[in-house]
Scaffold this active site. Structure first.
Site, short mmCIF file in Angstrom:
data_model
loop_
_atom_site.label_atom_id
_atom_site.label_comp_id
_atom_site.label_asym_id
_atom_site.label_seq_id
_atom_site.Cartn_x
_atom_site.Cartn_y
_atom_site.Cartn_z
N HIS A 1 -14.45 27.32 -2.98
CA HIS A 1 -14.45 26.25 -1.82
C HIS A 1 -14.24 26.92 -0.44
CE1 HIS A 1 -9.91 25.73 -2.27
NE2 HIS A 1 -10.06 25.55 -0.84
N SER B 1 -5.43 28.01 0.83
CA SER B 1 -6.57 27.97 -0.11
C SER B 1 -7.19 29.66 -0.14
CB SER B 1 -7.66 27.24 0.29
OG SER B 1 -6.99 25.83 0.52
N ASP C 1 -12.95 27.56 -9.19
CA ASP C 1 -12.81 27.80 -8.12
C ASP C 1 -12.40 29.15 -7.60
OD1 ASP C 1 -12.92 27.25 -5.39
OD2 ASP C 1 -10.73 25.95 -5.44
#
Length: 922
Positions: A110, A258, A161
């Protein structure tokens, strides 16, 4: 790894360095009874005697290594900040990633686009503060030229992911910028994992400029599902196996983290390498102690490697990502394990390689247990510990394989001995819990020249650290001082890493072991652990191999074995392992190894066996009543008042000591009457001539070596006209008596005529005295062929006038014990020589020692060469009183023996001839 004699030398440039092995240094510990000195019994009465029995082989000293160099920030070398360049040229650093190849980052899928659907274009490594120029000495910044998301990833979901980002050029491998390795195993058994990033510091908070790290606890997906339920946004089918949860009561990861790493640092080569376990994917609002969810790296390892190869990275093969190969590829730039770093001062670190957990090398006491070649499949991971020259302690599990007992053991030098008998602890049963009483003894068909291990027969372990035995890859164990590794060496070699003892109540064992410990850990178990986990393949425990530590006793160190490996993974690194404590099985071992010593259940004095045995009863004091078997009543008296003790020993009857070796239980009918004048001279020797010893010390302290203060040694000569030929040594035991070897005095047709005193002591003519010999008495049982009773007494025509250069030495009268640290007088010097148990003498000679008046000794000399001693050479003990002041005791008289350093020598025990001395000289 380098050695230095002192720590300060580590900071000096241009010093020649020497390779050495990291090793725990010998410890010093208070052992009850040691303060009384080393007094060795005539024959063996206890197992806890290694420091006396093998005194000759004790170690003398070691040096500690250290060195230093500039400190560089290596901990976060794999972490990258991923950013989006704005129109004004500034960069929005909004994601993190990890270098896994020299031009590829692993991050979250992402992170492939921001909210405006714009892809990141820049990555920065080697920088802690990405918004400051203050620490910009080592950063490397690269353009992102390609982003490859996992093919099953969808921005609308939270599955798969992961993504790879290609950099425009390879990074320059450096201490501050280097790829991490991949954790390839689905099992994550680490209690703590580490995450880092430049994300928000809390819900509603701004981003941090400085890289922050947090340690997190892994959580099962089942428990994690309480926070992330099926049907939640992006989790239509709930958590999958490729998800990994981790959290903390106070900290978690936040937006901006992230794509960053969830990693563990694993030990190898005294370095810590980061292994990526997860990639930060998503979580609840941060700062509220919610677990975060990470993409499990092991689930994507195949995809990562295949993708790199498709992108043209042909060298990115599966074997390059194998844990050992990856760890070694960048070992030269990794951070040192904490224990190696001695100090940090500004930009300088000092290292001590001796603090490294690992050192290569086997224990000289470990043996490999083998079965006949016909027994297939072969069993290879069974070791034992040599605890006697003819006995090996090992696991009961290793006492049989496919119903067959071991056939032989292989010593550390490659030689082997056949196993004569295998004895398993009577209380061991696999069905009753194979981790209890898991001990066996292998009796060997012969004896080895190897010195066995000393066994620590004490309840306490004297220091928290000791060495365990394992095997591992040679290339992952050696100490690495920032040296580039150009080739792999996966050969398995023996290792002796150090470990730290854990209390049994604080031993957090893996479930696979807890399930088999139905009664929990007991006193027979030793739990140990090392804090860091290791790279797979670094160390595997050798089952039955010793856990050990060198310990100083009486100014030498000996290798003491506490127990041997029972179970555990990775030699106790990360997770605890357990060993069998030998001391817990001492009584059983004594019944096998000392069968002639049998004590009553009440701890009394009864001793049975074919040989005379000395038993110590600490509850008895001087003048206490005592007794012997058969209703013989006695009294505790000083040894010199009980000549019957000698007869009891000669008759192979038990002897009881009251409190210590100078007080014995004497049958009432044999207690000697008040001592004669000669006996009184023997008894009062220490005080009677103390003033002369003090004068001698004061007179010769400045120039006379301790070894040459020969006030008691005389020369015995034959007159030949005006010349005197001095051919024999003697020792002055009273003002009228000299002890010498019968074989020397009886060598010529005529007996000697004169003795010279002080001639070995000084060149001053005024200090030399010549006294004619009145009579010579050869012991009536002297045998010229066997040299039994090779002892004679020379009686002088006049008493010696005691002076500082010539006065009687003391006579050792203890018939049960002898000092260990003895010296043999030679012409102008002394040499160490040590006593040997009667039973050990018997094992080395064809004929057993039936006469307790003779015993064997081993010279302190080592190595090749001749070490010949003259018959009649006095063997003495120097009892220290204060610095350079000592009382010398004549303990033995040398008889004969071969001249090499390993052959045992025959000597006569002076204490056994006291009665004869009195008969002749009085």
């Amino acid at each position: 790894m380098v050695c230095r004699a002192a720590l300060f030398a580590a900071l000096v440039a241009a010093v020649v360095l020497t390779k050495c092995a990291a090793k725990l240094f010998p410890i010093t510990t208070d052992v009850p009874g040691d303060e009384e000195g080393m007094m060795m019994p005539y024959d063996r009465i206890a197992l806890d005697d290694c420091h006396m029995r093998y005194w000759k082989d004790g170690g003398r000293g070691l040096v500690a290594p250290a060195y230093g160099q500039p400190a560089l920030l290596r901990e976060f070398a794999h972490i990258a900040a991923i950013g989006w360049t704005k129109a004004d040229g500034t960069v929005d650093w909004a994601c993190g990633g990890s270098l896994i190849w020299e031009n590829y980052l692993l991050t979250a899928a992402h992170c492939a686009a921001n909210d405006e659907d714009v892809a990141p274009d820049v990555a920065r490594m080697g920088d802690l503060n990405i918004y400051s120029d203050e620490d910009d000495e080592f950063p490397q910044q690269r353009k992102i030229v390609n982003i490859i998301r996992h093919p099953q990833h969808r921005f609308s979901a939270r599955y798969y992911d992961v993504a790879l980002m290609k950099l425009d050029t390879n990074i320059v491998v450096h201490e501050t910028v280097a790829p991490a390795c991949l954790w390839l195993d689905d099992e994550v058994r680490f209690p703590k994992l580490f995450s880092a990033g430049w994300g928000r510091t809390g819900f509603g908070e701004g981003k941090t400029n400085v890289l922050l790290k947090v340690d997190l606890t892994p959580m099962s997906n089942g428990n994690c599902s309480r926070f992330y339920r099926t049907g939640d946004r992006g989790l239509r089918t709930g958590l999958h196996e490729h998800h990994l949860c981790a959290g903390d009561e106070k900290m978690d990861t936040c937006p901006g983290d992230s794509g960053g790493p969830l990693h563990v640092k694993l030990l190898h080569n005294a370095k810590m390498s980061p292994f990526l376990v997860g990639v930060t994917s998503f979580g609840k609002p941060c700062g509220q102690s919610n677990p975060g969810v990470y993409a499990r790296v092991s689930s994507f390892a195949d995809w990562i490697i295949e993708t790199l190869q498709k992108e043209g990275e042909t060298e990115a093969t599966a074997d390059k990502f194998e844990p050992g190969a990856c760890a070694l590829r960048y070992v030269h730039v990794r951070e040192y394990e904490d224990d190696v770093v001695v100090s940090r001062s500004k930009n300088y670190e000092t290292y001590n390689s001796d603090n490294a957990h690992f050192s290569s090398g086997d224990s000289r006491h470990r043996v490999t247990i083998q079965w006949p070649n016909s027994i297939q499949p072969a069993r290879r991971n069974c070791s034992g510990t040599l605890i006697e020259r003819d006995a090996v302690a090992t696991l009961a599990d290793c006492a049989t394989h496919l119903g067959v007992t071991p056939s032989r053991v292989i010593l550390s030098n490659g030689n082997f001995l056949e196993v004569a008998e295998t004895i398993v602890h009577p209380n061991y049963t696999r069905a009753g819990g194979r981790y209890y009483n898991n001990i066996a003894v292998l009796k060997l068909a012969g004896t080895t020249s190897f010195i066995p291990a000393c066994v620590w027969y004490r309840d306490n372990i004297p220091a928290p650290e000791f060495e365990v035995l394992g095997r591992g890859r040679a290339d992952l164990a050696s100490y690495n001082r920032d040296e580039l590794v150009t080739s792999l060496n996966p050969t398995l070699i023996p290792l002796s890493p150090r470990a730290t003892v854990r209390s049994n109540t604080d031993c957090q064992l893996a479930e696979q072991y807890r399930a088999q410990l139905t009664r929990g850990l007991q006193d027979e178990h030793v739990c140990f652990q090392n804090k860091p986990f290791v790279v797979p393949g670094v160390c595997e425990q050798m089952l039955g191999a010793p856990i050990e530590r060198e310990i100083w006793r009486f100014e030498r160190y000996f290798n003491y074995v506490y127990g041997y490996n029972l179970f555990g993974r990775d030699c106790g690194f990360g997770e605890p392992a357990v060993a069998v404590r030998l001391n817990s099985h001492r009584a059983w071992l004594e019944s096998l190894l000392l069968p002639s010593v049998q004590r009553t259940a009440a701890g009394g004095n009864d001793v049975a066996g074919r040989d005379a045995v000395i038993f110590i009863n600490p509850d008895l004091e001087l003048s206490d009543r005592c007794s012997y078997e058969g209703g013989v009543e006695g009294v505790c008296v000083a040894q010199e008042r009980c000549p019957a003790i000698r007869q009891r020993m000669q008759s192979n009857l038990p002897v009881t000591l009251c409190s210590n070796g100078s007080i014995v239980c004497c049958p009432k009918t044999d207690i000697e009457k008040p001592p004669s004048a000669l006996q009184q001279e023997f008894n009062e020797c220490e005080q009677r001539y103390r003033h002369l010893r003090i004068q001698r010390q004061q007179r010769w302290d400045s120039f006379q070596p301790l070894s040459k203060r020969l006030s008691h040694v005389v020369e015995i000569g034959w007159e030949n006209g005006p010349e005197i030929a001095f051919r024999c040594f003697g020792y002055l035991i009273s003002t009228r008596g000299v002890v010498a070897a019968a074989s020397c005095l009886d060598a010529l047709d005529v007996y000697p005529h004169v003795v010279r005193l002080g001639g070995l002591y000084t060149h001053s003519r005024t200090d030399i005295a010549l006294i004619t010999i009145g009579s010579i008495t050869i012991h009536p049982e002297f045998n010229q062929t066997t040299f039994m009773n090779n002892i004679a007494l020379v009686k002088l025509t006049m008493a010696v006038e005691p002076t500082v250069t010539a006065f009687p030495g003391c006579v050792w009268q203890n018939v049960t014990h002898t000092p260990v640290e003895l010296q043999l007088h030679r012409t102008g010097s002394t040499e160490p020589i040590y006593p040997v148990y009667r039973s050990d003498c018997d094992a080395r000679f064809t004929r057993p020692f039936t006469d307790p008046r003779m015993i064997c000794m081993v010279p302190g000399a080592t190595g090749p060469g001749e070490y010949c001693y003259s018959s009649g050479s006095p063997i003495v003990w120097r009892k220290d009183e204060e610095q350079n002041l000592f009382t010398e005791y004549l303990v033995n008289l040398y008889s004969h023996g071969a001249c090499n350093s390993s052959s045992l020598r025959l000597v006569h025990r002076v204490a056994m001839y006291i009665n004869w001395f009195k008969e002749v000289l009085e």
